[in-house]
Motif scaffolding. Structure first.
Motif, PDB file in Angstrom:
ATOM      1  N   TYR A  69     -14.541   3.296  35.931  1.00  0.00           N
ATOM      2  CA  TYR A  69     -15.407   3.088  34.766  1.00  0.00           C
ATOM      3  C   TYR A  69     -15.575   1.615  34.413  1.00  0.00           C
ATOM      4  CZ  TYR A  69     -16.520   2.420  29.858  1.00  0.00           C
ATOM      5  OH  TYR A  69     -17.062   1.956  28.697  1.00  0.00           O
ATOM      6  N   ASN A  70     -14.490   0.844  34.398  1.00  0.00           N
ATOM      7  CA  ASN A  70     -14.584  -0.563  33.993  1.00  0.00           C
ATOM      8  C   ASN A  70     -15.552  -1.344  34.885  1.00  0.00           C
ATOM      9  OD1 ASN A  70     -12.787  -0.099  31.970  1.00  0.00           O
ATOM     10  ND2 ASN A  70     -11.071  -1.170  32.911  1.00  0.00           N
ATOM     11  N   VAL A  71     -15.563  -1.026  36.183  1.00  0.00           N
ATOM     12  CA  VAL A  71     -16.483  -1.693  37.106  1.00  0.00           C
ATOM     13  C   VAL A  71     -17.913  -1.250  36.823  1.00  0.00           C
ATOM     14  CG1 VAL A  71     -17.107  -1.997  39.535  1.00  0.00           C
ATOM     15  CG2 VAL A  71     -14.690  -1.956  38.869  1.00  0.00           C
ATOM     16  N   VAL A  72     -18.094   0.039  36.584  1.00  0.00           N
ATOM     17  CA  VAL A  72     -19.429   0.559  36.231  1.00  0.00           C
ATOM     18  C   VAL A  72     -19.947  -0.147  34.978  1.00  0.00           C
ATOM     19  CG1 VAL A  72     -20.760   2.595  35.554  1.00  0.00           C
ATOM     20  CG2 VAL A  72     -18.941   2.804  37.268  1.00  0.00           C
ATOM     21  N   ARG A  73     -19.113  -0.211  33.964  1.00  0.00           N
ATOM     22  CA  ARG A  73     -19.515  -0.824  32.685  1.00  0.00           C
ATOM     23  C   ARG A  73     -19.843  -2.306  32.849  1.00  0.00           C
ATOM     24  NH1 ARG A  73     -14.541  -1.499  29.097  1.00  0.00           N
ATOM     25  NH2 ARG A  73     -14.287  -3.150  30.651  1.00  0.00           N
ATOM     26  N   ASP A  74     -19.000  -3.038  33.587  1.00  0.00           N
ATOM     27  CA  ASP A  74     -19.137  -4.488  33.650  1.00  0.00           C
ATOM     28  C   ASP A  74     -20.176  -4.975  34.652  1.00  0.00           C
ATOM     29  OD1 ASP A  74     -17.133  -4.552  31.772  1.00  0.00           O
ATOM     30  OD2 ASP A  74     -15.536  -5.041  33.187  1.00  0.00           O
ATOM     31  N   TYR A  75     -20.451  -4.180  35.704  1.00  0.00           N
ATOM     32  CA  TYR A  75     -21.310  -4.690  36.777  1.00  0.00           C
ATOM     33  C   TYR A  75     -22.539  -3.830  37.079  1.00  0.00           C
ATOM     34  CZ  TYR A  75     -17.245  -7.610  37.844  1.00  0.00           C
ATOM     35  OH  TYR A  75     -16.200  -8.500  37.771  1.00  0.00           O
ATOM     36  N   ILE A  76     -22.520  -2.547  36.715  1.00  0.00           N
ATOM     37  CA  ILE A  76     -23.572  -1.654  37.194  1.00  0.00           C
ATOM     38  C   ILE A  76     -24.440  -1.116  36.062  1.00  0.00           C
ATOM     39  CG2 ILE A  76     -24.057   0.451  38.508  1.00  0.00           C
ATOM     40  CD1 ILE A  76     -21.331   0.008  39.919  1.00  0.00           C
ATOM     41  N   ASN A  77     -23.831  -0.496  35.051  1.00  0.00           N
ATOM     42  CA  ASN A  77     -24.607   0.069  33.945  1.00  0.00           C
ATOM     43  C   ASN A  77     -23.691   0.201  32.734  1.00  0.00           C
ATOM     44  OD1 ASN A  77     -26.077   1.651  32.117  1.00  0.00           O
ATOM     45  ND2 ASN A  77     -27.061   2.831  33.737  1.00  0.00           N
ATOM     46  N   SER A  78     -23.883  -0.676  31.772  1.00  0.00           N
ATOM     47  CA  SER A  78     -22.989  -0.733  30.611  1.00  0.00           C
ATOM     48  C   SER A  78     -23.212   0.406  29.629  1.00  0.00           C
ATOM     49  CB  SER A  78     -23.160  -2.073  29.874  1.00  0.00           C
ATOM     50  OG  SER A  78     -24.476  -2.203  29.381  1.00  0.00           O
ATOM     51  N   ARG A  79     -24.223   1.233  29.858  1.00  0.00           N
ATOM     52  CA  ARG A  79     -24.459   2.342  28.927  1.00  0.00           C
ATOM     53  C   ARG A  79     -23.550   3.539  29.200  1.00  0.00           C
ATOM     54  NH1 ARG A  79     -30.453   1.208  28.904  1.00  0.00           N
ATOM     55  NH2 ARG A  79     -30.616  -0.323  27.232  1.00  0.00           N
ATOM     56  N   PHE A  80     -22.890   3.557  30.347  1.00  0.00           N
ATOM     57  CA  PHE A  80     -21.869   4.582  30.547  1.00  0.00           C
ATOM     58  C   PHE A  80     -20.685   4.257  29.645  1.00  0.00           C
ATOM     59  CE2 PHE A  80     -24.199   5.469  34.451  1.00  0.00           C
ATOM     60  CZ  PHE A  80     -24.141   6.859  34.471  1.00  0.00           C
ATOM     61  N   TYR A  81     -20.155   5.294  29.013  1.00  0.00           N
ATOM     62  CA  TYR A  81     -19.066   5.102  28.051  1.00  0.00           C
ATOM     63  C   TYR A  81     -17.979   6.133  28.313  1.00  0.00           C
ATOM     64  CZ  TYR A  81     -16.459   5.226  23.673  1.00  0.00           C
ATOM     65  OH  TYR A  81     -15.453   5.217  22.737  1.00  0.00           O
TER      66      TYR A  81
END
Length: 575
Positions: A69-81
């Motif tokens: 998740y942290n990689v998704v949030r920081d690099y790919i799509n920050s709208r995932f929570y």
């Protein structure tokens, strides 16, 4: 003798040749790819996103790629929570919320159930991993998985990109220079993406996710390609007023105070919007206290004034960073708060909601902006204007994520005051010209001008300075307070009261060029009094900034603190 000399020359030439070969010949050493990708444990999957190697926090499971998740949030799509407290993954769309539970192939979009043929969300302890296939449904990305080592190359950037063709078989090196170790081999006619260019080397990205350096002489046909991908980005619709907003907060502290709304409106001119401080978070379960009044709303509407009710995370049931974090970091608590907020707003008939949360820590930032997203969905569904109050942007308050606010909310309000605030260790202006100017300029780097409202103060602070005793000075040695030699107190007061204080003291008013304000100081019995006055002279340049930058409007804290004549000045800039 001649033979000996020739032999020595040949030996010397051979030594020099060997030296030059060692120094200038290309290295055949290969770089440790585990080290290159940061892989430390078995089962880790390396990740590149566009032109950078990121943390290898991914894995392959049942043939599917999963990203932490942290990689998704920081690099790919920050709208995932990801909510680790309640084990739920959320993705906020303009009018819906996507939710996924751990270990499930099912997910819901609002109340509609959907399914995939793979597990969407996996966890290891409190760490969540999201299937890349699912991420791609909501994100404009392409990706490809490779082996030896296991790695995924993700592309999120589209548009014009510089590429080149490999002229001959060559190597991609870790750094520029022939002595740098080799990352991978390139074959003739392969295409690479050029990341940046140096004198003799180009930094490139290969088709299989290596990012390193190639000799410029090994490349040809450098050209620009326009890379596109079909993807329908969600449209976060907003409410936009077709007039310049002239808003003022109304500091309402009890039900009886609602009764003076008619007087406040009568004393104003050209007011388009009033924001009463009606809602407070009651406790860390996300319950809400309200002193909202339907009669108040009716009176405002009769005067053609909209009501944007303010909700605060201070001066109520909660009043600390830890308590705000406790509420906002739980999905069920945010949902409870939003349900009560929308229900009460609809009950009394307000036109909008104004969020004034001032106790948001860096750690709380992602939970706060998720609250704003979720609230924006409900406001959009119910036709309510959503405005969000913000400090003047500084390095220490970036967690408020003004850029995302500017997408999901209708208006972003700058609180262009409290430059020096109650509790400040030294005296200073509430709102200098440069402070307001900086607030506008920095906000406009992230938020469109038509969504920005510039907040100004109707109040000043009277500062009282008394010298610290020797004991006090000694006790603060080695602390952050060491440079301050005065005990400082302050009192906020409206325009007329502030002017009366200066007149009563018989002090001379001078213009402070640096602050862009009238200033007065005087001394009584060893105590120094200082005041930077908010008046027509200080507010006009700030209103000019609003007009020159074509902002959505102005907002003032707070009704009842203004001089009666100030409305004529404001009307010059909102009409």
């Amino acid at each position: 003798m001649l033979k000996m000399i020739l032999l020595l020359i040949l030996i010397a030439a051979a030594i020099i040749g060997v030296f030059l070969w060692k120094r200038y010949s290309p290295s055949k050493e290969t770089y440790d790819l585990q080290k290159y990708y940061g892989i430390e444990n078995e089962g880790q999957m390396a990740i590149t996103v566009d032109n950078q190697v990121v943390e290898p926090h991914g894995m392959i499971d049942n043939g599917k790629a999963y990203i932490e998740y942290n990689v998704v949030r920081d690099y790919i799509n920050s709208r995932f929570y990801w909510d680790p407290n309640e084990n739920i993954l959320l993705y906020t769309l303009p009018k819906d919320t996507v939710s996924v539970e751990v270990g499930s192939k099912d997910y819901s979009v609002s109340r509609e159930k959907k399914s995939e043929d793979y597990i969407i969300l996996k966890t290891e302890g409190s760490t969540a991993y999201i299937a890349l296939d699912f991420i791609q449904q909501y994100t404009n990305i392409e990706y490809e998985v490779f082996s030896e080592p296991d790695r995924v190359m993700i592309q999120t950037e589209w548009g014009e990109t510089k590429v080149a063709t490999v002229k001959k078989d060559t190597q991609v090196r870790y750094q520029g220079g022939v002595k740098s170790p080799i990352l991978t081999e390139l074959k003739k006619k392969e295409e690479v993406t050029i990341v940046e260019e140096e004198e003799n080397w180009s930094k490139v990205r290969t088709k299989d996710g290596f990012i390193g350096y190639v000799k410029k002489s090994a490349l040809k046909k450098v050209e620009t390609k326009n890379l596109t991908r079909e993807f329908e980005e969600p449209v976060y619709t907003n409410i936009t007023k077709d007039y310049t907003i002239n808003m003022a907060w109304h500091n309402v502290t009890n039900q009886d105070a609602n009764n003076n709304v008619l007087q406040r409106i009568a004393q104003s001119k050209g007011l388009t919007t009033i924001a009463p401080t009606w809602f407070h978070i009651a406790d860390t379960d996300g319950n809400m206290n309200s002193i909202a009044s339907a009669d108040y709303v009716n009176y405002a509407h009769q005067s053609n004034i909209e009501v944007w009710a303010t909700i605060r995370d201070f001066d109520g049931g909660i009043n600390s960073y830890d308590e705000s974090y406790e509420v906002l970091s739980y999905t069920s608590k945010r949902e409870n708060l939003i349900n009560e907020l929308i229900s009460e707003s609809l009950r009394v008939g307000v036109d909008g909601i104004n969020v004034d949360f001032e106790k948001i820590s860096d750690e709380c930032g992602e939970h706060y902006i998720q609250f704003i997203r979720e609230l924006s969905v409900r406001c959009r569904q119910n036709g309510l204007v959503l405005s969000v109050d913000n400090y003047v942007p500084k390095g220490y308050n970036m967690q408020y994520d003004r850029k995302e606010q500017g997408i999901v909310a209708d208006y972003v309000v700058i609180m262009g005051y409290d430059e020096y605030f109650a509790g400040s260790p030294e005296a200073g202006p509430v709102s200098s010209y440069d402070f307001v100017k900086e607030g506008i300029e920095e906000t406009l780097k992230e938020v469109p001008a038509e969504k920005v409202i510039s907040g100004i103060p109707f109040f000043s602070r009277l500062w009282k300075e008394t010298p610290k005793t020797e004991e006090e000075l000694e006790s603060q040695e080695g602390t952050d307070e060491a440079e301050y030699t005065m005990n400082v107190e302050s009192e906020a007061m409206g325009m007329d009261s502030a002017k009366a204080q200066v007149e009563q003291a018989g002090a001379e008013i001078t213009w402070d060029d640096a602050a862009g304000q009238n200033y007065a100081a005087w001394e009584v019995d060893g105590t120094t009094y200082k005041i930077w006055l908010e008046d027509e002279n200080s507010l006009e340049p700030k209103l000019k900034l609003m007009k020159e930058n074509k902002l959505a409007g102005t907002a003032a804290w707070a009704l009842g603190q203004e001089n009666a004549d100030i409305w004529n000045l404001i009307l010059k800039y909102v009409n």
